[in-house]
Design a protein around this motif. Structure first.
Motif, short mmCIF file in Angstrom:
data_model
loop_
_atom_site.label_atom_id
_atom_site.label_comp_id
_atom_site.label_asym_id
_atom_site.label_seq_id
_atom_site.Cartn_x
_atom_site.Cartn_y
_atom_site.Cartn_z
N ARG A 38 40.01 -30.99 3.33
CA ARG A 38 39.45 -29.88 2.58
C ARG A 38 38.61 -30.37 1.41
O ARG A 38 38.75 -31.51 0.95
CB ARG A 38 40.53 -28.91 2.11
N GLN A 39 37.77 -29.46 0.91
CA GLN A 39 36.89 -29.78 -0.20
C GLN A 39 36.74 -28.53 -1.07
O GLN A 39 36.11 -27.56 -0.65
CB GLN A 39 35.53 -30.25 0.32
N ALA A 40 37.33 -28.58 -2.24
CA ALA A 40 37.19 -27.48 -3.19
C ALA A 40 35.75 -27.43 -3.70
O ALA A 40 35.04 -28.44 -3.67
CB ALA A 40 38.16 -27.67 -4.35
N PRO A 41 35.31 -26.27 -4.17
CA PRO A 41 33.92 -26.15 -4.63
C PRO A 41 33.55 -27.20 -5.67
O PRO A 41 34.23 -27.34 -6.69
CB PRO A 41 33.88 -24.73 -5.22
N GLY A 42 32.50 -27.97 -5.38
CA GLY A 42 32.02 -28.97 -6.30
C GLY A 42 32.88 -30.21 -6.44
O GLY A 42 32.63 -31.05 -7.31
N LYS A 43 33.88 -30.34 -5.61
CA LYS A 43 34.82 -31.45 -5.71
C LYS A 43 34.73 -32.38 -4.50
O LYS A 43 33.93 -32.16 -3.60
CB LYS A 43 36.26 -30.92 -5.84
N GLY A 44 35.57 -33.40 -4.48
CA GLY A 44 35.55 -34.38 -3.42
C GLY A 44 36.40 -33.99 -2.21
O GLY A 44 37.02 -32.92 -2.18
N LEU A 45 36.42 -34.89 -1.25
CA LEU A 45 37.18 -34.69 -0.02
C LEU A 45 38.66 -34.98 -0.26
O LEU A 45 39.00 -35.98 -0.92
CB LEU A 45 36.65 -35.60 1.08
N VAL A 46 39.51 -34.14 0.30
CA VAL A 46 40.96 -34.32 0.18
C VAL A 46 41.57 -34.18 1.57
O VAL A 46 41.40 -33.16 2.23
CB VAL A 46 41.58 -33.29 -0.78
N TRP A 47 42.28 -35.20 1.98
CA TRP A 47 42.99 -35.15 3.27
C TRP A 47 44.15 -34.19 3.18
O TRP A 47 44.88 -34.18 2.18
CB TRP A 47 43.46 -36.56 3.62
N VAL A 48 44.33 -33.38 4.23
CA VAL A 48 45.37 -32.35 4.23
C VAL A 48 46.49 -32.66 5.21
O VAL A 48 47.67 -32.63 4.85
CB VAL A 48 44.76 -30.97 4.57
N SER A 49 46.12 -32.98 6.48
CA SER A 49 47.16 -33.11 7.50
C SER A 49 46.62 -33.83 8.72
O SER A 49 45.40 -33.92 8.92
CB SER A 49 47.67 -31.71 7.89
N ARG A 50 47.55 -34.34 9.53
CA ARG A 50 47.19 -35.05 10.75
C ARG A 50 48.22 -34.75 11.83
O ARG A 50 49.40 -34.56 11.53
CB ARG A 50 47.18 -36.55 10.47
N ILE A 51 47.76 -34.75 13.08
CA ILE A 51 48.65 -34.57 14.22
C ILE A 51 48.27 -35.57 15.30
O ILE A 51 47.07 -35.85 15.49
CB ILE A 51 48.59 -33.11 14.74
N GLN B 37 29.28 -40.54 4.54
CA GLN B 37 28.16 -39.99 3.79
C GLN B 37 28.25 -38.46 3.90
O GLN B 37 28.49 -37.94 4.99
CB GLN B 37 26.84 -40.47 4.40
N GLN B 38 28.04 -37.78 2.80
CA GLN B 38 28.02 -36.32 2.84
C GLN B 38 26.82 -35.79 2.07
O GLN B 38 26.60 -36.16 0.91
CB GLN B 38 29.31 -35.72 2.27
N LYS B 39 26.08 -34.92 2.71
CA LYS B 39 24.97 -34.23 2.07
C LYS B 39 25.40 -32.80 1.73
O LYS B 39 26.31 -32.26 2.37
CB LYS B 39 23.75 -34.25 2.98
N PRO B 40 24.77 -32.20 0.72
CA PRO B 40 25.20 -30.87 0.26
C PRO B 40 25.27 -29.83 1.39
O PRO B 40 24.33 -29.71 2.19
CB PRO B 40 24.14 -30.50 -0.77
N GLY B 41 26.39 -29.14 1.46
CA GLY B 41 26.57 -28.09 2.45
C GLY B 41 26.83 -28.57 3.86
O GLY B 41 26.89 -27.75 4.79
N LYS B 42 26.99 -29.88 4.01
CA LYS B 42 27.20 -30.45 5.35
C LYS B 42 28.55 -31.15 5.43
O LYS B 42 29.15 -31.51 4.43
CB LYS B 42 26.11 -31.47 5.67
N ALA B 43 29.02 -31.34 6.68
CA ALA B 43 30.24 -32.10 6.90
C ALA B 43 29.99 -33.58 6.65
O ALA B 43 28.86 -34.06 6.77
CB ALA B 43 30.72 -31.89 8.33
N PRO B 44 31.04 -34.31 6.30
CA PRO B 44 30.89 -35.76 6.17
C PRO B 44 30.49 -36.41 7.50
O PRO B 44 30.76 -35.86 8.57
CB PRO B 44 32.29 -36.21 5.74
N LYS B 45 29.88 -37.58 7.36
CA LYS B 45 29.45 -38.37 8.52
C LYS B 45 30.03 -39.76 8.39
O LYS B 45 29.88 -40.41 7.34
CB LYS B 45 27.92 -38.43 8.55
N LEU B 46 30.68 -40.24 9.43
CA LEU B 46 31.25 -41.58 9.41
C LEU B 46 30.14 -42.62 9.52
O LEU B 46 29.33 -42.58 10.44
CB LEU B 46 32.24 -41.74 10.57
N LEU B 47 30.13 -43.55 8.57
CA LEU B 47 29.14 -44.63 8.57
C LEU B 47 29.73 -45.95 9.05
O LEU B 47 29.15 -46.65 9.87
CB LEU B 47 28.59 -44.84 7.16
#
Lengths: 122, 107
Positions: A38-51, B37-47
């Motif tokens: 997940r990614q909160a507005p304006g924030k970084g990526l956060v891992w949530v869960s895995r299966i 890599q992530q661009k605004p409004g897009k999903a991350p991309k594995l590099l």
């Protein structure tokens, strides 16, 4: 084409529930471990869960443990995230991601969905 | 939990520059380090996966190195499409923690 498509996001009140779905196509879904990030507005990526590939093993971030449940239906090529007792801090774009190799999970996430937005607010 | 720390948090550079981003793990993660890599409004991309393996379809100007606790992502000659935010992530253990991100901006 290899593709993941999330759905199920929306506006929910604090304490409410949502179930996110991630529909997979173009690959053998049952052979891959899957993740939610997940990614909160304006924030970084956060891992949530895995299966894991057959659904027998799951892991969670501490921030969602006991509230969120990851699951999968390999017959329907679909990954799920059941989110209960939602809080304002769960507001984010939720992405599903595929582990980069079949049957293992050491090589990053090589396929991502477009994301679905969850907003928790009264 | 393993903490991942990236530096710098932001970086200004010009087209054609060579750029290096650093990621440090709070404990050894062998080579289980990935870059996105992530661009605004897009999903991350594995590099890059497992520290130095280039994901299929990713330009060869991207490279990764390191093992143990210290890792780098290098872009040899910046192109206009490379201006984005970059994240490292460890795949050694769960939770699969990400770094806080490095925003690469045009100078």
């Amino acid at each position: 084409e290899v593709q993941l498509v999330e759905s199920g996001g929306g506006l929910v009140q604090p304490g409410g529930s949502l179930r996110l779905s991630c529909a997979a196509s173009g690959f053998t879904f049952s052979s891959y471990w899957m993740h939610w990030v997940r990614q909160a507005p304006g924030k970084g990526l956060v891992w949530v869960s895995r299966i894991n590939s057959d659904g027998s093993s799951t892991s969670y971030a501490d921030s969602v443990k006991g509230r969120f449940t990851i699951s999968r239906d390999n017959a329907k090529n679909t990954l799920y995230l059941q989110m209960n007792s939602l809080r304002a801090e769960d507001t984010a774009v939720y992405y599903c991601g595929r582990a980069g190799e079949q049957l293992v999970d050491y090589y990053g996430m090589d396929v991502w969905g477009q994301g679905t937005t969850v907003t928790v607010s009264s | 939990d393993i903490q991942m720390t990236q530096s710098p948090s932001s970086l200004s550079a010009s087209v054609g520059d060579r750029v290096t981003i650093t990621c440090r793990a709070s404990q050894s993660i062998s080579s289980y380090l990935n870059w996105y890599q992530q661009k605004p409004g897009k999903a991350p991309k594995l590099l890059i996966y497992t520290a130095s393996s280039l994901q299929s379809g990713v330009p060869s100007r991207f490279s990764g190195s390191g093992s143990g606790t210290d890792f780098t992502l290098t872009i040899s000659s910046l192109q206009p499409e490379d201006f984005a935010t970059y994240y490292c992530q460890q795949s050694y253990s769960t939770p699969r923690t990400f770094g806080q991100g490095t925003k690469l901006e045009i100078k």
